[in-house]
Scaffold this motif. Structure first.
Motif, PDB file in Angstrom:
ATOM      1  N   THR A 225       0.840  -1.200   0.000  1.00 34.13           N
ATOM      2  CA  THR A 225       0.000   0.000   0.000  1.00 34.13           C
ATOM      3  C   THR A 225       0.875   1.249   0.000  1.00 34.13           C
ATOM      4  OG1 THR A 225      -0.113   0.045   2.432  1.00 34.13           O
ATOM      5  CG2 THR A 225      -1.873  -1.141   1.244  1.00 34.13           C
ATOM      6  N   THR A 227       0.711   5.188   1.448  1.00 32.05           N
ATOM      7  CA  THR A 227      -0.018   6.013   2.417  1.00 32.05           C
ATOM      8  C   THR A 227       0.413   7.460   2.282  1.00 32.05           C
ATOM      9  OG1 THR A 227      -0.130   4.163   3.966  1.00 32.05           O
ATOM     10  CG2 THR A 227      -0.573   6.366   4.840  1.00 32.05           C
ATOM     11  N   THR A 229       1.169  10.614   3.916  1.00 25.52           N
ATOM     12  CA  THR A 229       1.489  10.978   5.291  1.00 25.52           C
ATOM     13  C   THR A 229       0.832  12.283   5.721  1.00 25.52           C
ATOM     14  OG1 THR A 229       3.522  12.045   4.495  1.00 25.52           O
ATOM     15  CG2 THR A 229       3.681   9.741   5.213  1.00 25.52           C
ATOM     16  N   GLY A 232      -3.304  10.852   5.483  1.00 25.44           N
ATOM     17  CA  GLY A 232      -3.598   9.547   6.050  1.00 25.44           C
ATOM     18  C   GLY A 232      -4.346   8.613   5.111  1.00 25.44           C
ATOM     19  N   VAL A 234      -4.963   5.839   2.469  1.00 26.88           N
ATOM     20  CA  VAL A 234      -4.219   4.647   2.088  1.00 26.88           C
ATOM     21  C   VAL A 234      -4.649   4.213   0.691  1.00 26.88           C
ATOM     22  CG1 VAL A 234      -3.695   2.253   2.664  1.00 26.88           C
ATOM     23  CG2 VAL A 234      -4.021   3.927   4.489  1.00 26.88           C
ATOM     24  N   SER A 245      -7.470   4.845  -4.027  1.00 15.34           N
ATOM     25  CA  SER A 245      -7.935   5.177  -2.689  1.00 15.34           C
ATOM     26  C   SER A 245      -9.324   4.599  -2.453  1.00 15.34           C
ATOM     27  CB  SER A 245      -7.960   6.697  -2.516  1.00 15.34           C
ATOM     28  OG  SER A 245      -8.966   7.262  -3.342  1.00 15.34           O
TER      29      SER A 245
END
Length: 513
Positions: A225, A227, A229, A232, A234, A245
């Motif tokens: 995956t 992500t 940052t 948030g 994923v 997403s």
């Protein structure tokens, strides 16, 4: 004896060159993981060596091998590769491997780390392209490029000037003029600190100071995956060659995957594209059939007329008739493009007294225009072949028909035309296949336009299937090589079926001989 020795030496030298190239290709392909192609190259290399090294044996193969190799490289491989691409999503945003896509996504979504230390950098160039020779605030020196993370150098591996490294072994330092000329390339340069891209990159904007940048996307190899940052969110592997997403947002670029029959089914699942493809297909058939039919009728009429011995100046008329055939078709198309210009063209301004007829911008008129121009380009060829066919018919046949009381039209319709079609029919079939894929005339005159409304792809009213394939394959951001390859296969099947049926029907004409 001497000539035999020289021939043997020359043969061994040529085989050595072939083997060296083959080994280089095998190593290169093995590095890319193309094991099937590696096996094919190795097998062909072994066969070539066996054929040419065994004296007195495989004599026919010595002559056939070069042709078969070239046939395999330029024909068979291309066809098989196109068939493979038709079953993939290969195209814009899906033209590399998954690892490459992850690296690009991580590198493209970066931001500077606040309060990060500044590095003094020197722009250098190595075998892999541009790189950075960086001096940290602590005085440590390292060098690297986009594909080669920063590696710390020992003293003696670099030259410094005023406490800043300015040159390193194996790298060439760029001059001021070179830096100015390659500013955009330097601004896009990102050198990772290590193989772990999450540790960040060294980036410079002025070729003097470098700063630490980190990516906003973090890749989890175990979970597969990405992500964000900052938010948030994923992104997971959606199975179609892209990270997606939960709300359906797709990250670009993606990677190439096999999609099966999806490209072949797309015209049936997309209503707008399917309707446009049907319209283009019908126009392609009409364009090819009308071009061949009208060119043949016009060429035959001229051939019959100019074949009459009572006509004076026949040779002059024949030369004038074949002039359109003497010029390259794309140049003639460009000339007609100027003649048919709505505002300044010779046809509107001179022949029509300043009219504004949209010869190339109206859907219906544009089709008529390209058809007329194509007939103008094609009738000289039909004139030449019909003239040759008419002159090959024995005069005794015409004289016998006249003695039997047949008139001119009856002689032509019942005797000359059937005999003519015996030799002309295969040429008509090949002309149909040529006009079915007549890219030049359409692309030079209208680019396939005017464009159809309501279709996501760039499809025009005068597009043939071949120009549509070109647009799908090379349509800028919408380039879709997989769909284009599928359409190309469909075109091949259509032309092959029509040609097979036509040639089967023409066998009936052979009985006339």
């Amino acid at each position: 004896m001497l000539s035999g020795t020289l021939g043997l030496v020359a043969k061994i030298a040529l085989l050595a060159i072939v083997d060296a190239l083959a080994v280089f290709a095998i190593l290169l392909l093995a590095g890319q993981g193309s094991w099937i192609v590696v096996a094919v190259v190795a097998l062909v290399t072994v066969v070539v060596n066996v054929v040419y090294l065994l004296p007195g044996r495989f004599l026919p193969a010595k002559y056939l091998t070069p042709g078969l190799v070239l046939l395999g490289v330029f024909q068979v491989f291309v066809v098989l590769f196109s068939c493979y691409i038709a079953f993939t999503n290969y195209g814009f945003g899906h033209n590399s491997s998954k690892d490459d896509a992850i690296s690009q996504l991580v590198e493209q979504n970066t931001s500077r780390v606040e309060d990060s230390p500044a590095y003094r950098v020197t722009v250098v160039e190595g075998a892999g392209g541009l790189g950075l020779l960086a001096t940290s605030p602590d005085g440590d020196v390292s060098v690297g490029g986009p594909e080669q993370p920063l590696q710390e150098l020992d003293e003696g591996q670099y030259d410094d000037e005023g406490g800043v490294a300015v040159a390193a072994d194996g790298w060439t330092t760029l001059t001021t003029n070179e830096i100015v000329q390659r500013q955009s390339e330097i601004a896009d340069l990102q050198v990772p600190f290590s193989d772990d891209l999450d540790e960040g990159f060294l980036v410079t904007a002025d070729a003097r100071n470098g700063y630490v940048f980190v990516s906003n996307l973090s890749y989890d190899e175990e979970a597969d995956t990405l992500t964000n940052t900052d938010t948030g969110v994923v992104y997971v592997d959606g199975g179609d060659g892209a990270f997606v997403s939960p709300d359906g947002e797709e990250l670009r670029p993606g990677w190439q995957v096999v999609v099966g029959l999806e490209n072949f089914a797309y015209p049936f699942t997309s209503q707008s594209f399917g309707e446009a493809l049907l319209s283009v297909t019908l126009w392609t058939f009409a364009f090819a059939a009308l071009s061949v039919g009208l060119s043949f009728v016009l060429g035959l009429a001229l051939a019959v007329t100019l074949n009459d011995p009572r006509l004076r100046g026949r040779n002059v008329y024949r030369v004038l008739a074949i002039l359109p055939y003497a010029f390259p078709s794309f140049l003639s198309a460009l000339v007609w493009l100027g003649l048919l210009n709505t505002e300044f063209g010779f046809v509107n301004q001179v022949l029509l007294g300043g009219a504004s007829v949209p010869w190339l911008s109206d859907p219906i008129i544009a089709k008529i225009s390209v058809l007329v121009v194509n007939v103008w380009l094609g009738f000289p060829y039909m004139f030449l072949v019909c003239t040759g066919a008419l002159q090959s018919i024995p005069e005794e046949v015409t004289e016998a028909a006249t003695v039997d009381g047949a008139r001119g039209w009856a002689i032509f319709r019942l005797i000359k035309l059937p005999l003519l079609l015996v030799s002309i029919a295969p040429l008509l079939i090949s002309s149909f296949a040529f006009n079915f894929n007549n890219f030049n005339i359409i692309y030079m005159l209208t680019r396939g336009g005017p464009r159809m409304g309501g279709v996501e792809q760039n499809v025009g009213h005068t597009d043939l299937l071949i120009t549509l394939v070109y647009k799908v394959a090379f349509g800028g951001e919408g380039a879709d090589y997989g769909l284009a390859s599928a359409l190309a296969i469909i075109i091949f099947v259509i032309v092959a079926v029509i040609s097979a049926i036509s040639f089967r029907q023409t066998r009936a004409l052979e009985d006339l001989n």
